[in-house]
Design a protein around this motif. Structure first.
Motif, PDB file in Angstrom:
ATOM      1  N   GLY A 175      -4.376  14.812   5.094  1.00 18.84           N
ATOM      2  CA  GLY A 175      -3.994  14.966   3.690  1.00 18.84           C
ATOM      3  C   GLY A 175      -3.725  13.691   2.923  1.00 18.84           C
ATOM      4  O   GLY A 175      -3.192  13.748   1.816  1.00 18.84           O
ATOM      5  N   PHE A 176      -4.103  12.534   3.461  1.00 17.58           N
ATOM      6  CA  PHE A 176      -3.895  11.268   2.764  1.00 17.58           C
ATOM      7  C   PHE A 176      -5.202  10.797   2.123  1.00 17.58           C
ATOM      8  O   PHE A 176      -6.241  10.737   2.787  1.00 17.58           O
ATOM      9  N   ASN A 177      -5.155  10.436   0.834  1.00 13.39           N
ATOM     10  CA  ASN A 177      -6.277   9.807   0.150  1.00 13.39           C
ATOM     11  C   ASN A 177      -5.976   8.315   0.038  1.00 13.39           C
ATOM     12  O   ASN A 177      -4.973   7.929  -0.565  1.00 13.39           O
ATOM     13  N   LEU A 178      -6.824   7.495   0.624  1.00 10.44           N
ATOM     14  CA  LEU A 178      -6.541   6.061   0.743  1.00 10.44           C
ATOM     15  C   LEU A 178      -7.257   5.239  -0.342  1.00 10.44           C
ATOM     16  O   LEU A 178      -8.322   5.617  -0.812  1.00 10.44           O
ATOM     17  N   TYR A 179      -6.630   4.111  -0.685  1.00 15.27           N
ATOM     18  CA  TYR A 179      -7.151   3.216  -1.713  1.00 15.27           C
ATOM     19  C   TYR A 179      -6.983   1.772  -1.276  1.00 15.27           C
ATOM     20  O   TYR A 179      -6.027   1.438  -0.558  1.00 15.27           O
ATOM     21  N   ASP A 180      -7.881   0.917  -1.754  1.00 22.41           N
ATOM     22  CA  ASP A 180      -7.624  -0.514  -1.679  1.00 22.41           C
ATOM     23  C   ASP A 180      -7.213  -0.984  -3.075  1.00 22.41           C
ATOM     24  O   ASP A 180      -7.143  -0.188  -4.025  1.00 22.41           O
ATOM     25  N   GLU A 181      -6.928  -2.271  -3.213  1.00 22.76           N
ATOM     26  CA  GLU A 181      -6.430  -2.787  -4.487  1.00 22.76           C
ATOM     27  C   GLU A 181      -7.430  -2.563  -5.620  1.00 22.76           C
ATOM     28  O   GLU A 181      -7.062  -2.111  -6.720  1.00 22.76           O
ATOM     29  N   ALA A 182      -8.703  -2.864  -5.384  1.00 26.03           N
ATOM     30  CA  ALA A 182      -9.715  -2.752  -6.436  1.00 26.03           C
ATOM     31  C   ALA A 182      -9.853  -1.312  -6.923  1.00 26.03           C
ATOM     32  O   ALA A 182      -9.973  -1.061  -8.136  1.00 26.03           O
ATOM     33  N   GLU A 183      -9.863  -0.372  -5.986  1.00 29.78           N
ATOM     34  CA  GLU A 183     -10.001   1.044  -6.352  1.00 29.78           C
ATOM     35  C   GLU A 183      -8.812   1.515  -7.187  1.00 29.78           C
ATOM     36  O   GLU A 183      -8.975   2.233  -8.181  1.00 29.78           O
ATOM     37  N   VAL A 192       0.464  -7.745  -6.288  1.00 24.73           N
ATOM     38  CA  VAL A 192       1.167  -8.483  -5.235  1.00 24.73           C
ATOM     39  C   VAL A 192       0.808  -7.856  -3.896  1.00 24.73           C
ATOM     40  O   VAL A 192       0.804  -6.626  -3.757  1.00 24.73           O
ATOM     41  N   HIS A 193       0.499  -8.699  -2.923  1.00 26.22           N
ATOM     42  CA  HIS A 193       0.253  -8.214  -1.574  1.00 26.22           C
ATOM     43  C   HIS A 193       1.517  -8.441  -0.750  1.00 26.22           C
ATOM     44  O   HIS A 193       1.915  -9.589  -0.515  1.00 26.22           O
ATOM     45  N   HIS A 194       2.128  -7.358  -0.353  1.00 28.78           N
ATOM     46  CA  HIS A 194       3.347  -7.417   0.457  1.00 28.78           C
ATOM     47  C   HIS A 194       2.962  -7.177   1.912  1.00 28.78           C
ATOM     48  O   HIS A 194       2.416  -6.128   2.248  1.00 28.78           O
ATOM     49  N   GLN A 195       3.242  -8.158   2.752  1.00 33.84           N
ATOM     50  CA  GLN A 195       2.916  -8.023   4.168  1.00 33.84           C
ATOM     51  C   GLN A 195       4.176  -8.193   5.006  1.00 33.84           C
ATOM     52  O   GLN A 195       4.998  -9.072   4.730  1.00 33.84           O
ATOM     53  N   GLU A 196       4.311  -7.341   5.982  1.00 32.43           N
ATOM     54  CA  GLU A 196       5.445  -7.451   6.899  1.00 32.43           C
ATOM     55  C   GLU A 196       5.096  -6.761   8.207  1.00 32.43           C
ATOM     56  O   GLU A 196       4.256  -5.855   8.249  1.00 32.43           O
ATOM     57  N   ARG A 197       5.727  -7.213   9.248  1.00 35.57           N
ATOM     58  CA  ARG A 197       5.633  -6.513  10.531  1.00 35.57           C
ATOM     59  C   ARG A 197       6.899  -5.691  10.683  1.00 35.57           C
ATOM     60  O   ARG A 197       8.020  -6.229  10.711  1.00 35.57           O
ATOM     61  N   ILE A 214       0.592  -3.935   2.039  1.00 32.63           N
ATOM     62  CA  ILE A 214       0.959  -3.065   0.928  1.00 32.63           C
ATOM     63  C   ILE A 214       0.526  -3.705  -0.386  1.00 32.63           C
ATOM     64  O   ILE A 214       0.753  -4.899  -0.614  1.00 32.63           O
ATOM     65  N   ASN A 215      -0.098  -2.924  -1.236  1.00 32.05           N
ATOM     66  CA  ASN A 215      -0.440  -3.361  -2.575  1.00 32.05           C
ATOM     67  C   ASN A 215       0.646  -2.915  -3.553  1.00 32.05           C
ATOM     68  O   ASN A 215       1.018  -1.742  -3.568  1.00 32.05           O
ATOM     69  N   ILE A 216       1.137  -3.848  -4.333  1.00 35.00           N
ATOM     70  CA  ILE A 216       2.075  -3.542  -5.410  1.00 35.00           C
ATOM     71  C   ILE A 216       1.390  -3.933  -6.710  1.00 35.00           C
ATOM     72  O   ILE A 216       1.013  -5.091  -6.900  1.00 35.00           O
ATOM     73  N   ILE A 217       1.216  -2.968  -7.605  1.00 35.96           N
ATOM     74  CA  ILE A 217       0.546  -3.228  -8.869  1.00 35.96           C
ATOM     75  C   ILE A 217       1.523  -2.978 -10.007  1.00 35.96           C
ATOM     76  O   ILE A 217       2.150  -1.912 -10.077  1.00 35.96           O
ATOM     77  N   ILE A 218       1.677  -3.963 -10.871  1.00 35.71           N
ATOM     78  CA  ILE A 218       2.506  -3.843 -12.057  1.00 35.71           C
ATOM     79  C   ILE A 218       1.590  -3.672 -13.258  1.00 35.71           C
ATOM     80  O   ILE A 218       0.690  -4.487 -13.496  1.00 35.71           O
ATOM     81  N   CYS A 219       1.814  -2.587 -13.994  1.00 36.90           N
ATOM     82  CA  CYS A 219       0.971  -2.261 -15.152  1.00 36.90           C
ATOM     83  C   CYS A 219       1.829  -2.142 -16.401  1.00 36.90           C
ATOM     84  O   CYS A 219       3.027  -1.893 -16.343  1.00 36.90           O
ATOM     85  N   GLU A 220       1.164  -2.244 -17.528  1.00 39.00           N
ATOM     86  CA  GLU A 220       1.796  -2.040 -18.830  1.00 39.00           C
ATOM     87  C   GLU A 220       1.178  -0.809 -19.468  1.00 39.00           C
ATOM     88  O   GLU A 220      -0.051  -0.645 -19.438  1.00 39.00           O
ATOM     89  N   ALA A 221       2.022   0.037 -20.021  1.00 39.23           N
ATOM     90  CA  ALA A 221       1.525   1.274 -20.643  1.00 39.23           C
ATOM     91  C   ALA A 221       0.819   0.966 -21.957  1.00 39.23           C
ATOM     92  O   ALA A 221       1.100  -0.019 -22.614  1.00 39.23           O
ATOM     93  N   ASP A 245      -2.505  -0.419   1.825  1.00 40.77           N
ATOM     94  CA  ASP A 245      -3.936  -0.662   1.678  1.00 40.77           C
ATOM     95  C   ASP A 245      -4.713   0.166   2.699  1.00 40.77           C
ATOM     96  O   ASP A 245      -4.276   0.354   3.837  1.00 40.77           O
ATOM     97  N   SER A 246      -5.879   0.639   2.287  1.00 42.26           N
ATOM     98  CA  SER A 246      -6.684   1.486   3.172  1.00 42.26           C
ATOM     99  C   SER A 246      -7.029   0.795   4.485  1.00 42.26           C
ATOM    100  O   SER A 246      -7.134   1.455   5.534  1.00 42.26           O
ATOM    101  N   SER A 247      -7.155  -0.534   4.460  1.00 44.06           N
ATOM    102  CA  SER A 247      -7.505  -1.267   5.677  1.00 44.06           C
ATOM    103  C   SER A 247      -6.437  -1.143   6.753  1.00 44.06           C
ATOM    104  O   SER A 247      -6.741  -1.167   7.953  1.00 44.06           O
ATOM    105  N   PHE A 248      -5.201  -0.994   6.336  1.00 42.36           N
ATOM    106  CA  PHE A 248      -4.081  -0.835   7.261  1.00 42.36           C
ATOM    107  C   PHE A 248      -3.776   0.641   7.522  1.00 42.36           C
ATOM    108  O   PHE A 248      -3.567   1.072   8.657  1.00 42.36           O
TER     109      PHE A 248
END
Length: 214
Positions: A165-173, A189-194, A207-214, A152-155
């Motif tokens: 060279g990194f383009n950042l995104y949040d979940e909504a974007e 899914v929001h995956h958080q870990e230290r 970390i954002n994990i997005i599951i999509c259907e084609a 996530d862009s916040s992290f």
């Protein structure tokens, strides 16, 4: 390693630093990759494409989920393709895994070939993300599942190598981008870990994990 050089290696590991960078990425992303593999609901007969597998450290974890899973890995880095083939020699010889060099912007595969697609920490490097997503959707079977994971862009914005060279995104974007490319977002899914970042420092990851259907 200086941040600018590390950023370049994360984009495309190459040269004498490539193998060490890959090992650090494996360590930093092991839990995330396992989560993504679980969310893909792999079953017997699945054909999976992974974009950006690096040295292929998690290929066996994918193939062993069920019988007759076939795996294809596509990576920008020639060095990573060679190393992935070496580490997964058994599965390559069995005809269960193959690796190619290339970009998801121009996927060298037939239309409707895969029913599962996975990519972790690659979104940042896509200069024209809609082109990559159009290609991914093209090679997927109808109703196939696509798992995309990214910090996530916040992290991410606090990491020293991100300005290079990194383009950042949040979940909504990211969800908006996926929907505009024709995907149906199934779940997020929001995956958080230290854990360790690619700099070797301990960080609180979001970390954002997005599951999509084609």
């Amino acid at each position: 390693m200086k941040p600018r050089i590390l950023a370049s290696q994360l984009r495309c590991p190459s040269g004498t630093e490539a193998l060490d960078v890959a090992l650090k990425m494996n360590e930093a992303n092991r839990l995330l990759n396992q989560k993504c593999i679980d969310l893909l609901q792999l079953k017997s007969g699945d054909s999976l494409l992974e974009i950006g597998p690096g040295n292929g450290a998690f290929v066996a974890d994918i193939i062993k989920v069920a019988e007759n899973i076939s795996y294809t890995g596509l990576d920008w880095s020639d060095d990573m393709v060679v190393e992935a083939q070496r580490l997964n020699e058994y599965w390559v010889k069995q005809g269960r895994a193959q690796f190619q060099q290339g970009s998801s912007e121009h996927l060298p595969f037939a239309t409707g070939l895969f029913n599962k697609v996975l990519t972790v920490h690659t979104l940042y490097f896509w200069e024209k993300p809609s082109d990559h997503l159009a290609q991914i959707r093209r090679v997927m079977k109808p109703a196939g599942l696509f798992c995309i994971a990214f910090g996530d862009s916040s992290f991410m914005k606090e990491l020293p190598f991100v300005p290079y060279g990194f383009n950042l995104y949040d979940e909504a974007e990211a969800c908006a981008l996926l929907r505009s490319s024709g995907f149906r977002v199934v779940t997020t899914v929001h995956h958080q870990e230290r854990g360790l970042s690619n700099t070797g420092d301990l960080v609180d990851k979001i970390i954002n994990i997005i599951i999509c259907e084609a």
